[in-house]
Design a protein around this motif. Structure first.
Motif, PDB file in Angstrom:
ATOM      1  N   PRO A  23     -21.156  15.504  18.590  1.00 37.17           N
ATOM      2  CA  PRO A  23     -20.893  16.914  18.260  1.00 37.17           C
ATOM      3  C   PRO A  23     -20.655  17.119  16.766  1.00 37.17           C
ATOM      4  O   PRO A  23     -20.032  16.282  16.097  1.00 37.17           O
ATOM      5  CB  PRO A  23     -19.628  17.225  19.060  1.00 37.17           C
ATOM      6  N   LEU A  24     -21.156  18.226  16.261  1.00 36.90           N
ATOM      7  CA  LEU A  24     -20.980  18.610  14.860  1.00 36.90           C
ATOM      8  C   LEU A  24     -20.584  20.083  14.841  1.00 36.90           C
ATOM      9  O   LEU A  24     -21.322  20.931  15.355  1.00 36.90           O
ATOM     10  CB  LEU A  24     -22.276  18.382  14.080  1.00 36.90           C
ATOM     11  N   LEU A  25     -19.430  20.380  14.285  1.00 35.98           N
ATOM     12  CA  LEU A  25     -18.928  21.748  14.242  1.00 35.98           C
ATOM     13  C   LEU A  25     -19.144  22.339  12.857  1.00 35.98           C
ATOM     14  O   LEU A  25     -18.630  21.820  11.860  1.00 35.98           O
ATOM     15  CB  LEU A  25     -17.442  21.781  14.598  1.00 35.98           C
ATOM     16  N   LEU A  26     -19.916  23.433  12.798  1.00 35.43           N
ATOM     17  CA  LEU A  26     -20.143  24.149  11.554  1.00 35.43           C
ATOM     18  C   LEU A  26     -19.032  25.175  11.358  1.00 35.43           C
ATOM     19  O   LEU A  26     -18.705  25.934  12.270  1.00 35.43           O
ATOM     20  CB  LEU A  26     -21.492  24.873  11.588  1.00 35.43           C
ATOM     21  N   LEU A  82     -12.343  22.849  19.142  1.00 33.68           N
ATOM     22  CA  LEU A  82     -12.655  21.438  19.351  1.00 33.68           C
ATOM     23  C   LEU A  82     -12.184  20.973  20.723  1.00 33.68           C
ATOM     24  O   LEU A  82     -12.888  20.237  21.417  1.00 33.68           O
ATOM     25  CB  LEU A  82     -12.009  20.592  18.248  1.00 33.68           C
ATOM     26  N   GLU A  83     -11.012  21.420  21.120  1.00 35.55           N
ATOM     27  CA  GLU A  83     -10.466  21.002  22.412  1.00 35.55           C
ATOM     28  C   GLU A  83     -11.180  21.660  23.594  1.00 35.55           C
ATOM     29  O   GLU A  83     -11.534  20.997  24.569  1.00 35.55           O
ATOM     30  CB  GLU A  83      -8.972  21.340  22.464  1.00 35.55           C
ATOM     31  N   GLN A  84     -11.402  22.979  23.495  1.00 37.61           N
ATOM     32  CA  GLN A  84     -11.901  23.735  24.641  1.00 37.61           C
ATOM     33  C   GLN A  84     -13.416  23.818  24.728  1.00 37.61           C
ATOM     34  O   GLN A  84     -13.975  23.871  25.829  1.00 37.61           O
ATOM     35  CB  GLN A  84     -11.348  25.169  24.595  1.00 37.61           C
ATOM     36  N   VAL A  85     -14.091  23.855  23.588  1.00 36.02           N
ATOM     37  CA  VAL A  85     -15.547  24.038  23.586  1.00 36.02           C
ATOM     38  C   VAL A  85     -16.260  22.708  23.349  1.00 36.02           C
ATOM     39  O   VAL A  85     -17.126  22.302  24.126  1.00 36.02           O
ATOM     40  CB  VAL A  85     -15.978  25.071  22.527  1.00 36.02           C
ATOM     41  N   VAL A  86     -15.903  22.039  22.266  1.00 35.18           N
ATOM     42  CA  VAL A  86     -16.540  20.754  21.946  1.00 35.18           C
ATOM     43  C   VAL A  86     -16.086  19.688  22.941  1.00 35.18           C
ATOM     44  O   VAL A  86     -16.869  18.855  23.378  1.00 35.18           O
ATOM     45  CB  VAL A  86     -16.208  20.340  20.502  1.00 35.18           C
ATOM     46  N   GLY A  87     -14.816  19.721  23.284  1.00 35.08           N
ATOM     47  CA  GLY A  87     -14.294  18.767  24.257  1.00 35.08           C
ATOM     48  C   GLY A  87     -13.850  17.441  23.678  1.00 35.08           C
ATOM     49  O   GLY A  87     -13.705  16.461  24.406  1.00 35.08           O
ATOM     50  N   GLY A  88     -13.618  17.409  22.355  1.00 32.52           N
ATOM     51  CA  GLY A  88     -13.177  16.160  21.732  1.00 32.52           C
ATOM     52  C   GLY A  88     -13.528  16.126  20.262  1.00 32.52           C
ATOM     53  O   GLY A  88     -13.855  17.149  19.661  1.00 32.52           O
ATOM     54  N   PRO A  89     -13.498  14.944  19.660  1.00 33.70           N
ATOM     55  CA  PRO A  89     -13.736  14.822  18.218  1.00 33.70           C
ATOM     56  C   PRO A  89     -15.170  15.163  17.831  1.00 33.70           C
ATOM     57  O   PRO A  89     -16.102  15.012  18.626  1.00 33.70           O
ATOM     58  CB  PRO A  89     -13.410  13.362  17.916  1.00 33.70           C
ATOM     59  N   ALA A  90     -15.330  15.624  16.590  1.00 36.03           N
ATOM     60  CA  ALA A  90     -16.644  16.023  16.079  1.00 36.03           C
ATOM     61  C   ALA A  90     -16.690  15.791  14.576  1.00 36.03           C
ATOM     62  O   ALA A  90     -15.659  15.648  13.910  1.00 36.03           O
ATOM     63  CB  ALA A  90     -16.905  17.496  16.386  1.00 36.03           C
ATOM     64  N   HIS A  91     -17.903  15.752  14.053  1.00 34.80           N
ATOM     65  CA  HIS A  91     -18.081  15.876  12.612  1.00 34.80           C
ATOM     66  C   HIS A  91     -17.807  17.331  12.241  1.00 34.80           C
ATOM     67  O   HIS A  91     -18.224  18.250  12.960  1.00 34.80           O
ATOM     68  CB  HIS A  91     -19.508  15.521  12.206  1.00 34.80           C
ATOM     69  N   ASP A 111      -7.301  12.998  15.091  1.00 34.41           N
ATOM     70  CA  ASP A 111      -7.923  12.486  16.309  1.00 34.41           C
ATOM     71  C   ASP A 111      -9.126  13.312  16.741  1.00 34.41           C
ATOM     72  O   ASP A 111      -9.956  12.853  17.543  1.00 34.41           O
ATOM     73  CB  ASP A 111      -6.912  12.465  17.446  1.00 34.41           C
ATOM     74  N   LEU A 112      -9.257  14.530  16.199  1.00 36.09           N
ATOM     75  CA  LEU A 112     -10.379  15.405  16.550  1.00 36.09           C
ATOM     76  C   LEU A 112     -11.489  15.395  15.501  1.00 36.09           C
ATOM     77  O   LEU A 112     -12.448  16.168  15.608  1.00 36.09           O
ATOM     78  CB  LEU A 112      -9.879  16.838  16.745  1.00 36.09           C
ATOM     79  N   VAL A 113     -11.362  14.514  14.503  1.00 38.51           N
ATOM     80  CA  VAL A 113     -12.301  14.520  13.380  1.00 38.51           C
ATOM     81  C   VAL A 113     -12.965  13.155  13.234  1.00 38.51           C
ATOM     82  O   VAL A 113     -12.288  12.122  13.236  1.00 38.51           O
ATOM     83  CB  VAL A 113     -11.576  14.884  12.070  1.00 38.51           C
ATOM     84  N   ARG A 114     -14.276  13.163  13.112  1.00 32.80           N
ATOM     85  CA  ARG A 114     -15.018  11.932  12.839  1.00 32.80           C
ATOM     86  C   ARG A 114     -15.266  11.818  11.330  1.00 32.80           C
ATOM     87  O   ARG A 114     -14.618  11.074  10.633  1.00 32.80           O
ATOM     88  CB  ARG A 114     -16.327  11.916  13.626  1.00 32.80           C
ATOM     89  N   ARG A 115     -16.216  12.554  10.821  1.00 31.24           N
ATOM     90  CA  ARG A 115     -16.480  12.626   9.387  1.00 31.24           C
ATOM     91  C   ARG A 115     -16.460  14.091   8.955  1.00 31.24           C
ATOM     92  O   ARG A 115     -16.692  14.981   9.786  1.00 31.24           O
ATOM     93  CB  ARG A 115     -17.834  12.003   9.034  1.00 31.24           C
ATOM     94  N   LEU A 116     -16.200  14.320   7.682  1.00 31.58           N
ATOM     95  CA  LEU A 116     -16.155  15.686   7.154  1.00 31.58           C
ATOM     96  C   LEU A 116     -17.148  15.853   6.013  1.00 31.58           C
ATOM     97  O   LEU A 116     -17.333  14.947   5.191  1.00 31.58           O
ATOM     98  CB  LEU A 116     -14.765  16.020   6.605  1.00 31.58           C
TER      99      LEU A 116
END
Length: 260
Positions: A23-26, A82-91, A111-116
């Motif tokens: 997952p990648l959150l813009l 991140l918790e409700q839509v992505v369901g976990g950690p994301a970029h 804990d919810l972040v991979r890379r930024l």
């Protein structure tokens, strides 16, 4: 697929484009909306990642409330997505205000972040250069038109939203380099060589990050994602694809940090 999700009891516009990978959150900029990133760099990123975006309260397709704008509230909003839509950690890939929000989320919920990837972002309000903005300029007119086309609050709310934004810009964020040094995740700092964020401020952000990388894009302004989307997409994809810290032939800063 665009839809509305209740985030802390507030209907929030979310677009989950899907995609084959992590997952990648813009995170869109201030006075803006998710469409600008989805339409500029979103397609290229969706070839490798599950791209998700949402419009923060009072932006784009998400209605406003009576509360003022604060980056801390925006970070809380992002954590809920991140918790409700992505369901976990994301970029996290954030532009301008979105980059500030990404930094705050990394501090608050690593804990919810991979890379930024933070694009044209300042960690303190004094890093944002004061410039005279003509209310009749094509940029301001385009921002206003985009807001009116999307906002459930109607055109009469435009002045309210802009006023809230500029009050926030003048007083927030107030992070320090000591705060930034607590971010343990890899971070790519990207900026145009003629950005609204002072280059010295951007460099101080990069130097404070334990796992930071820096890209200054020539011939670009604060509107880098719109001006050079292909260049920016390439930088992001290369950074996110890395599985370890950079190994260079002549390390200097990274040699001191012990990451090379």
């Amino acid at each position: 697929m665009p839809r509305y999700v209740e985030i802390d009891g507030h209907p929030t516009w979310v677009d989950d484009r899907g995609g084959p990978g992590t997952p990648l959150l813009l995170l869109h900029g201030g006075l803006s909306n998710s469409d600008e990133l989805l339409n500029s760099i979103g397609a290229g990123l969706a070839e490798r990642y599950r791209v998700v975006a949402f419009d923060r309260r009072g932006h784009g397709y998400t209605a406003d409330t009576d509360a003022d704008f604060h980056y801390a509230d925006m970070a809380d909003e992002t954590v809920r997505v991140l918790e409700q839509v992505v369901g976990g950690p994301a970029h996290l890939v954030g532009w301008s205000d979105g980059g500030i929000v990404a930094l705050l989320v990394a501090l608050q919920r690593p804990d919810l972040v991979r890379r930024l990837v933070v694009i044209g972002a300042n960690y303190h309000f004094d890093g944002f250069m004061t410039v005279e903005i003509d209310p009749e300029s094509s940029l301001v007119q385009a921002l206003g038109k985009a807001y009116i086309e999307r906002s459930p609050d109607g055109p009469e709310h435009l002045e309210v939203a802009f006023s809230k934004s500029f009050r926030m810009f003048g007083a927030e964020p107030t992070l320090t380099t000591a705060d930034i040094a607590q971010i343990a995740r890899p971070v790519l700092v990207v900026v145009g060589d003629d950005d609204l964020v002072a280059l010295t401020h951007t460099v101080s952000l990069y130097e404070a990050l334990p796992e930071g990388q820096l890209a200054v894009v020539p011939g670009a302004s604060h509107a880098l994602p719109l001006e050079q989307p292909d260049v920016l997409t390439g930088l992001i994809l290369n950074f996110l694809a890395a599985v370890e810290s950079p190994h260079t032939l002549v390390p200097v800063r990274r040699a001191r940090l012990g990451t090379n």
